[in-house]
Design an enzyme around this catalytic site. Sequence first.
Site: not given
Ligand code: NAD
Length: 477
Positions: A233, A250, A151, A458, A284, A228-229
């Site tokens: 996480g 995060e 995102n 962060e 997020c 990420g999610s």
């Molecule tokens: P996601 O968790 O699906 O993926 C994030 C990243 O993790 C991607 O690069 C993906 O390829 C990688 N990934 C997936 N599985 C993995 C694994 N098993 N091991 C290592 N890496 C892996 O999230 P998304 O759909 O890309 O992003 C959206 C989510 O991110 C939402 O939940 C959003 O709230 C969150 N987000 C949080 C923040 C914050 O600062 N808190 C900022 C932006 C997005």
Amino acid sequence: MEKCKNYINGQWIESSSGDVIEVNDPATGKIIGEVSCASQAEVDLAVDAALQAHQSRVLIDMLPMERARLMRSIAAELRKVANEGGELLCRENGKALPNAIFEFVDAANYFDYYSGLTDKLEGNTIPVNNSVIDYTLLEPYGVSAHIVPWNFPMSMLARSLACAFAAGNSTVIKTAELTPLATASHFTKAISNAGVPAGLINVICGYGHEAGSMLTAHKDVSQITFTGSVLTGKKILHAAAERAIPAVVELGGKSAAIVFPDADLDKVVAAAKGGIFGQAGQICSAMARVVVHKSVKDELVEKLAEMASGLKVGAGNVNGVELTPLISEQQLQKVENFSRSGQQAGAEAVAGGKRIDRDGYFFEATVFDNVKPDMTIAQEEIFGPVLSVLTYEDKDEAIHIANDTAFGLAAGVFTKDINQATETVNQMQAGQVYVNSWFTGSVATPFGGYKQSGYSREKGQEAIKSYLQVKNVGIQL
Ligand code: NAD
């Protein structure tokens, strides 16, 4: 069609497997580029390059002023590619062009900001006894792995990378599979043009369950930063625990704004416009819920519905566009399912509620009235342009509703009474609280979650601690 490779040890290289990941434009669904998909071989090469760079001490032994100058050169190069890189980012992510260009500017801002910390990484002297000189040194971990979401591919990357780099770490970045193009092309070009020594910053493209998990499990990675999610996480935290290394996490959110009876409702509407409909709600810290006093609920809902229904819909590169597409068909279906579940549970869509009948992955700007706290649309992160309006009668109830989810990323308070604002702020379980606004932060303000939204911080000076370890030295005189 854009074709990008992995950037390892200062070189752009194809994956040995020959596999590629195709990238599409969410506004049309058409393929616009592809990246070479990293396999175990490229993950190993990238980590090895970072490890060699770390062991050569090229960054660690660089004078702080020199490290700062290098970081400012990176910032300058990022600004040079901002327009072109932003156009590509706009096409692969779907976000509005000014926001895509700003991601590169924001990335530059992170490098400028953290360049100012390179000569302020100071330890302490500790009184022990007269015959011992005791002091602490702050040292980098070594190879720092950064896993980035789709995102905000550029600004999320830079917010952790610039900080890790200022602290002296070597890095391997895994881009998000849905939006790798601008990073793999324009960002790596900026790094190369800035003269960053080979191996200090490596960028690989690949799937999370493959390259991502290979990277986090790699024996030579000493620290992980994940954005990420929540679901992923937790996998990252497991991987870090297996190897007993630290991880910055995060994660997602379901943030609420409490609206008191004295609030300026136009401010609430303005905040919601960017807060939940900006980037189609795929933020997020989006303003996903409004918790409003029953005395002003009808007036606010009417204003919100009018604003949502009037938004200009289109691709990110359309001038003045206000509602852009979701990232993928899968995300669109997820949002549709949430919307359906809300309606089945008794919530009323006073604006939107369904996908838009056109090419690409567009969903209407949606406002749900009559949402109850236990409904799925009030509890789970939708990551779409869907605002849930909940009603309360007294302040304690409002605070309870706002805090009553698994998340704790952001929160808001709308009131003209400063005492009411600060008292409410103190009771919100969230890493950042906005008053009479939404998204007020900058590169200098610490950002992170409470509860399932993650525990790390962060941005700002706070973040540098995540990239440094403390060495205590005792000298017997
Ligand atoms: P996601 O968790 O699906 O993926 C994030 C990243 O993790 C991607 O690069 C993906 O390829 C990688 N990934 C997936 N599985 C993995 C694994 N098993 N091991 C290592 N890496 C892996 O999230 P998304 O759909 O890309 O992003 C959206 C989510 O991110 C939402 O939940 C959003 O709230 C969150 N987000 C949080 C923040 C914050 O600062 N808190 C900022 C932006 C997005």
